[in-house]
Write a protein that holds these residues in place. Structure first.
Motif, short mmCIF file in Angstrom:
data_model
loop_
_atom_site.label_atom_id
_atom_site.label_comp_id
_atom_site.label_asym_id
_atom_site.label_seq_id
_atom_site.Cartn_x
_atom_site.Cartn_y
_atom_site.Cartn_z
N HIS A 103 3.51 -18.47 0.91
CA HIS A 103 4.63 -19.25 0.36
C HIS A 103 4.47 -19.55 -1.13
N GLN A 104 3.80 -18.67 -1.86
CA GLN A 104 3.57 -18.91 -3.28
C GLN A 104 4.84 -18.76 -4.11
N PHE A 105 5.77 -17.92 -3.63
CA PHE A 105 6.97 -17.61 -4.40
C PHE A 105 8.23 -18.02 -3.63
N ASP A 106 9.27 -18.32 -4.40
CA ASP A 106 10.57 -18.58 -3.79
C ASP A 106 11.28 -17.27 -3.44
N LEU A 107 11.06 -16.26 -4.27
CA LEU A 107 11.83 -15.03 -4.14
C LEU A 107 10.97 -13.84 -4.54
N ALA A 108 10.94 -12.81 -3.70
CA ALA A 108 10.24 -11.56 -4.02
C ALA A 108 11.27 -10.44 -4.15
N LEU A 109 11.18 -9.69 -5.23
CA LEU A 109 12.11 -8.59 -5.51
C LEU A 109 11.36 -7.27 -5.50
N VAL A 110 11.93 -6.27 -4.84
CA VAL A 110 11.34 -4.93 -4.83
C VAL A 110 12.40 -3.94 -5.29
N SER A 111 12.19 -3.37 -6.45
CA SER A 111 13.15 -2.45 -7.06
C SER A 111 12.65 -1.01 -6.98
N HIS A 112 13.43 -0.14 -6.33
CA HIS A 112 13.20 1.30 -6.37
C HIS A 112 11.80 1.69 -5.91
N LEU A 113 11.41 1.15 -4.77
CA LEU A 113 10.15 1.52 -4.14
C LEU A 113 10.36 1.68 -2.64
N LEU A 114 10.49 0.58 -1.93
CA LEU A 114 10.76 0.65 -0.50
C LEU A 114 12.14 1.28 -0.27
N PHE A 115 12.23 2.07 0.76
CA PHE A 115 13.41 2.84 1.15
C PHE A 115 13.66 4.03 0.23
N SER A 130 11.20 6.97 1.03
CA SER A 130 11.02 7.00 2.49
C SER A 130 10.23 8.21 2.96
N GLU A 131 10.32 9.32 2.26
CA GLU A 131 9.55 10.50 2.67
C GLU A 131 8.07 10.33 2.35
N GLN A 132 7.78 9.62 1.30
CA GLN A 132 6.38 9.45 0.89
C GLN A 132 5.72 8.27 1.59
N LEU A 133 6.48 7.25 1.96
CA LEU A 133 5.96 6.02 2.55
C LEU A 133 6.54 5.87 3.94
N ASP A 134 5.68 5.85 4.95
CA ASP A 134 6.15 5.87 6.34
C ASP A 134 6.64 4.50 6.79
N TYR A 135 7.11 4.44 8.04
CA TYR A 135 7.70 3.20 8.54
C TYR A 135 6.67 2.08 8.60
N ASP A 136 5.45 2.38 9.01
CA ASP A 136 4.42 1.34 9.08
C ASP A 136 4.21 0.71 7.71
N PHE A 137 4.21 1.53 6.66
CA PHE A 137 4.06 1.00 5.31
C PHE A 137 5.21 0.04 5.00
N HIS A 138 6.43 0.44 5.32
CA HIS A 138 7.58 -0.42 5.05
C HIS A 138 7.49 -1.73 5.84
N ARG A 139 7.21 -1.64 7.11
CA ARG A 139 7.15 -2.84 7.95
C ARG A 139 6.04 -3.78 7.47
N ASN A 140 4.86 -3.23 7.21
CA ASN A 140 3.74 -4.06 6.76
C ASN A 140 4.01 -4.66 5.38
N SER A 141 4.68 -3.90 4.53
CA SER A 141 4.99 -4.40 3.19
C SER A 141 5.98 -5.56 3.25
N VAL A 142 7.02 -5.42 4.04
CA VAL A 142 8.01 -6.50 4.14
C VAL A 142 7.38 -7.73 4.80
N ALA A 143 6.53 -7.53 5.80
CA ALA A 143 5.84 -8.66 6.42
C ALA A 143 4.97 -9.39 5.40
#
Length: 226
Positions: A138-150, A153-166
């Motif tokens: 809870h260190q931040f109010d808002l986290a922004l991810v620009s032009h990485l996740l999704f 998608s070919e380079q980063l698998d679903y587990d990476f996406h799920r773990n990153s968002v978690a």
């Protein structure tokens, strides 16, 4: 042929683009923001100059400014040429041409580089990368991810996406991700499973249309919050 990349390319964007991609307004200036994977974007420099509170993290920040500039310039011609060859995959309203795009990206990088050493001294540019980040709960109010996740998608698998968002949900009250299409404007296979997984875990998740579209059809962000 559509644009394909074997690795994440440093390609910086401006504060105006961040504001539009993530629907940021004046109220967000008071929030503690994390920009994850910001690379050579000028958002941190410009947002800080307006009185905003932001930390950017990226593995790129392990390198000195001259090495970052060298890396950007090494990929610059390829990126501009790839956009030129795929002209119809983009919306040319705000950005007028591939050459205009290149000038804007170099301008963002120069603004970033002018701020980089001071920002590192102030701990605004930190070396870190998903899916594990060195921040408190809870260190931040808002986290922004620009032009990485999704996007990668070919380079980063679903587990990476799920773990990153978690991980982002661990450290921030709200997460926003843009865009929701992969390279070449193709739908990402990770989006709907991720929405379902996080809703099942009690999170609120929504796709929000934003006032930004450069990749054709890429005009939505994802919001995730508890």
């Amino acid at each position: 042929m559509p644009i394909t990349l074997n690795e994440v390319v440093p390609w910086g964007r401006t504060m105006d683009e961040y504001q539009r991609m993530f629907a940021l307004d004046e109220a967000d200036l008071s929030k503690q923001i994390l920009g994850c994977g910001d690379g050579p974007a000028s958002f941190n420099a410009q947002w800080t100059a307006r009185g905003g509170n932001i930390v950017s993290c990226d593995p790129l920040y392990d390198f000195p400014g001259d090495a970052i500039e060298k890396r950007v310039r090494e990929t610059f011609d390829y990126m501009v040429q790839a956009v030129r060859e795929n002209h119809d995959d983009f919306v040319w309203t705000d950005i007028k041409s591939p050459e205009d795009l290149g000038e804007r990206r170099l301008g963002a990088m120069q603004r970033f580089l002018a701020d980089y050493e001071n920002g590192k001294a102030e701990n605004r540019y930190l070396t870190a990368s998903l899916p594990v980040l060195p921040f408190d709960d809870h260190q931040f109010d808002l986290a922004l991810v620009s032009h990485l996740l999704f996007l990668y998608s070919e380079q980063l698998d679903y587990d990476f996406h799920r773990n990153s968002v978690a991980e982002l949900c661990r450290i921030a009250s709200e997460v926003r991700i843009f865009p929701l299409l992969g390279l070449g404007n193709v739908p990402t296979p990770h989006l709907e499973p991720l929405i379902q997984d996080f809703q099942a875990c009690g999170f609120s998740v929504e796709k929000v249309k934003v006032n930004y579209e450069f990749q054709t059809g890429a005009n939505q962000m994802l919001r995730v919050w508890r």
